[in-house]
Design an enzyme around this catalytic site. Structure first.
Site, short mmCIF file in Angstrom:
data_model
loop_
_atom_site.label_atom_id
_atom_site.label_comp_id
_atom_site.label_asym_id
_atom_site.label_seq_id
_atom_site.Cartn_x
_atom_site.Cartn_y
_atom_site.Cartn_z
CG HIS A 79 -17.20 50.98 -90.25
ND1 HIS A 79 -16.19 51.30 -91.14
CD2 HIS A 79 -17.07 49.65 -89.98
CE1 HIS A 79 -15.47 50.22 -91.39
NE2 HIS A 79 -15.99 49.21 -90.71
CG ASP B 159 -15.81 54.23 -92.64
OD1 ASP B 159 -15.23 53.93 -91.58
OD2 ASP B 159 -16.47 53.42 -93.31
CB SER C 46 -15.30 46.54 -92.42
OG SER C 46 -14.29 47.08 -91.62
#
Length: 512
Positions: A481, A451, A225
């Site tokens: 995610h 995602d 991320s």
């Protein structure tokens, strides 16, 4: 106010416990601190600012997690000036020492997530990688025990996260702007000295110092991320020091803050659509709607009703429209949480807001004892220090139609989130990060088609921005995610093959 930008596995830790700027090689800057020796000791229980809880349990086989602190310059423009402490955690390699590659440094995202808390929570997922690496993570500056940013106190945060974050009229808009200004003022009052020094470029320089202190010639890195943005910035600043690196759940480095928020609106709407399809396609009845559209319509009605009248939840707090939206978004980060979302919505329809409130608490970093980690304070501090744009309420009003078109459910929420940096005490650094890294070795870049937080298209943008022969894109056709922690065998084999053996996956590899 709540910010969904690039949140990562760090928020999952709390939920799981609760519910079941130029290129070149600047390494010489840190030479005075690179000779420091770390004093590794058994890890204490995480601080409340890191999420609280028990000290990390030993790994399978009995290996203990060890913690240490590393000194880094407060201001990298004055590398021989005052220092701050960076908190580190590690688990030594489980394999043959002769086959050890080095340390593998993790950043799990946020920005604002505590690596001290997150790495042990997912340690078993990385057991294969530990056969040739010491697993290492850290609290980046501004996070947890690393000069953690402090803003409002716990009682104030309870109120702040309950506010109406999607104003419907002038009075509500005025109140929202006042609340954000008060929050930002508290950050300046309580953490003003560190706020100018929590940019991603600062954290990247800390990682290069970390590389040296750990005794590695190259930085071997696993970023998730926001951790992919941090990794990209590191590669730009220190291309010749990049080792084997993997970016998972990739932030689009070409976007402005506004574009990123709009992309997230689209991403969370896609995840909601996928959730509704999954729920209504099962053999048993979907308790939150009869058809995909019915599911979304009923959720929209619930949120509208909550705007007028919150539901009883975790006394003395009620489930507000904002908390429910936040909770729904949290559950969309992982397909594993979809059953909790179904249960939470079903109960909310019956007048009970506890599950959705618990999901919202996870997003906001609220611990079970009512204390808060500093994930949201760190998140807003790092984002505002990085992002040059400052959006006014009038600007947001003009942009609402586009956000609503991207997502009827999350559009307003993410649009109004853009006012979070309007009254920030520190100027933002740039419109978007520079991740160009000519001369760096291959970096494996993984995009997940489902995602919600870091939409799939960002992976190609990152691979292209890293440069020719650097970014190697891999696609995972999945939900949630990130990809590696989905336990998809194809993804794991590709990542493990590169990190363990140096085998670069074929460009354009698709895993499903």
């Amino acid at each position: 106010m709540p910010n969904l930008k690039a949140r990562a596995a760090a928020t999952v830790v709390l939920l799981s416990a609760t519910l079941a700027a130029c290129g070149g090689d600047d390494s010489k800057d840190s030479e005075d601190l690179s000779a420091q020796e770390l004093s590794w000791k058994d890890c204490p229980a995480p601080a409340a600012s890191e999420g609280g809880g028990e000290a990390p349990s030993p790994l399978p086989g009995g290996a203990a997690w060890q913690c240490a602190t590393m000194k880094a310059p407060v201001d990298w423009g004055k590398p021989k000036g005052d220092t701050l402490d960076i908190a580190l955690i590690r688990a030594g390699t489980s394999g043959d020492k002769d086959k050890r590659v080095g340390s593998l440094v993790f950043n799990f995202g946020g920005p604002g997530g505590s690596g001290i808390t997150t790495l042990p929570a997912f340690g078993e997922d990385y057991a294969k990688l530990r056969t040739r690496y010491d697993l290492v993570s850290f609290d980046p500056r501004g996070v947890g025990r690393s000069a953690g940013v402090r803003c409002e106190d716990d009682e104030q945060l309870d109120t702040y996260f309950q506010q109406d974050a999607t104003p419907d009229d002038g009075a509500e808009r005025k109140k929202l702007v006042e609340n954000v200004k008060d929050f930002n003022g508290a950050c300046e009052k309580n953490s003003g000295k560190v706020l100018p020094h929590v940019r991603t470029t600062d954290a990247a320089r800390d990682m290069d110092l970390m590389r040296q202190v750990l005794g590695d010639d190259k930085l071997h890195y696993f970023g998730i991320s926001y951790g992919t943005e941090l990794g990209g910035v590191y590669a730009h600043l220190f291309p010749k020091k990049v080792g084997r690196a993997v970016f998972d759940a990739v932030v689009d480095p070409t976007e402005t803050a506004e574009q990123g928020s709009l992309g997230q609106a689209e991403g969370f709407q896609l995840a909601l659509d996928n959730y509704a399809k999954d729920c209504t396609s099962k053999a048993e009845d979907c308790p939150v709607g009869d058809t995909e559209q019915d599911v979304k319509d009923k959720i929209a009605k619930l949120l509208k009703d909550l705007d007028a009248k919150p539901l009883p939840a975790l006394a003395p707090r009620d489930l507000t429209q904002t908390a429910a939206t936040n909770g729904i978004a949290q559950a969309l980060y992982s397909k594993d949480f979809w059953p909790y979302l179904t249960e939470g919505l079903d109960e909310a329809y019956d007048g009970d807001g506890k599950i959705l409130m618990t999901l919202s608490d996870s997003m906001n970093g609220r611990n079970q004892d009512g204390t808060y980690s500093n994930i949201q304070a760190a998140n807003i501090s790092i984002n505002c220090a990085d992002d040059k744009a400052r959006y006014t309420p009038d600007y947001v009003e003009k942009k609402l139609p586009g956000f609503r078109a991207a997502s009827p459910l999350f559009g307003d929420y993410l649009a109004w989130g853009m006012v979070g940096c309007t009254d920030w005490a520190v100027d933002g650094a740039a419109d978007h990060p520079d991740v160009s890294a000519p001369g760096a070795p291959p970096v494996v870049v993984i995009g997940n088609t489902g995602d919600p937080a870091t939409p799939y298209e960002g992976a190609k943008k990152m691979a292209d921005a890293l440069g020719k022969d650097v970014g190697v894109e891999l696609t995972y056709k999945g939900q949630g995610h990130g990809a590696y922690d989905s336990k998809n065998k194809c993804v794991r084999n590709a990542v493990n093959g590169y990190l363990l053996d140096g085998t670069v996956p074929k460009e354009g590899t698709v895993c499903s």
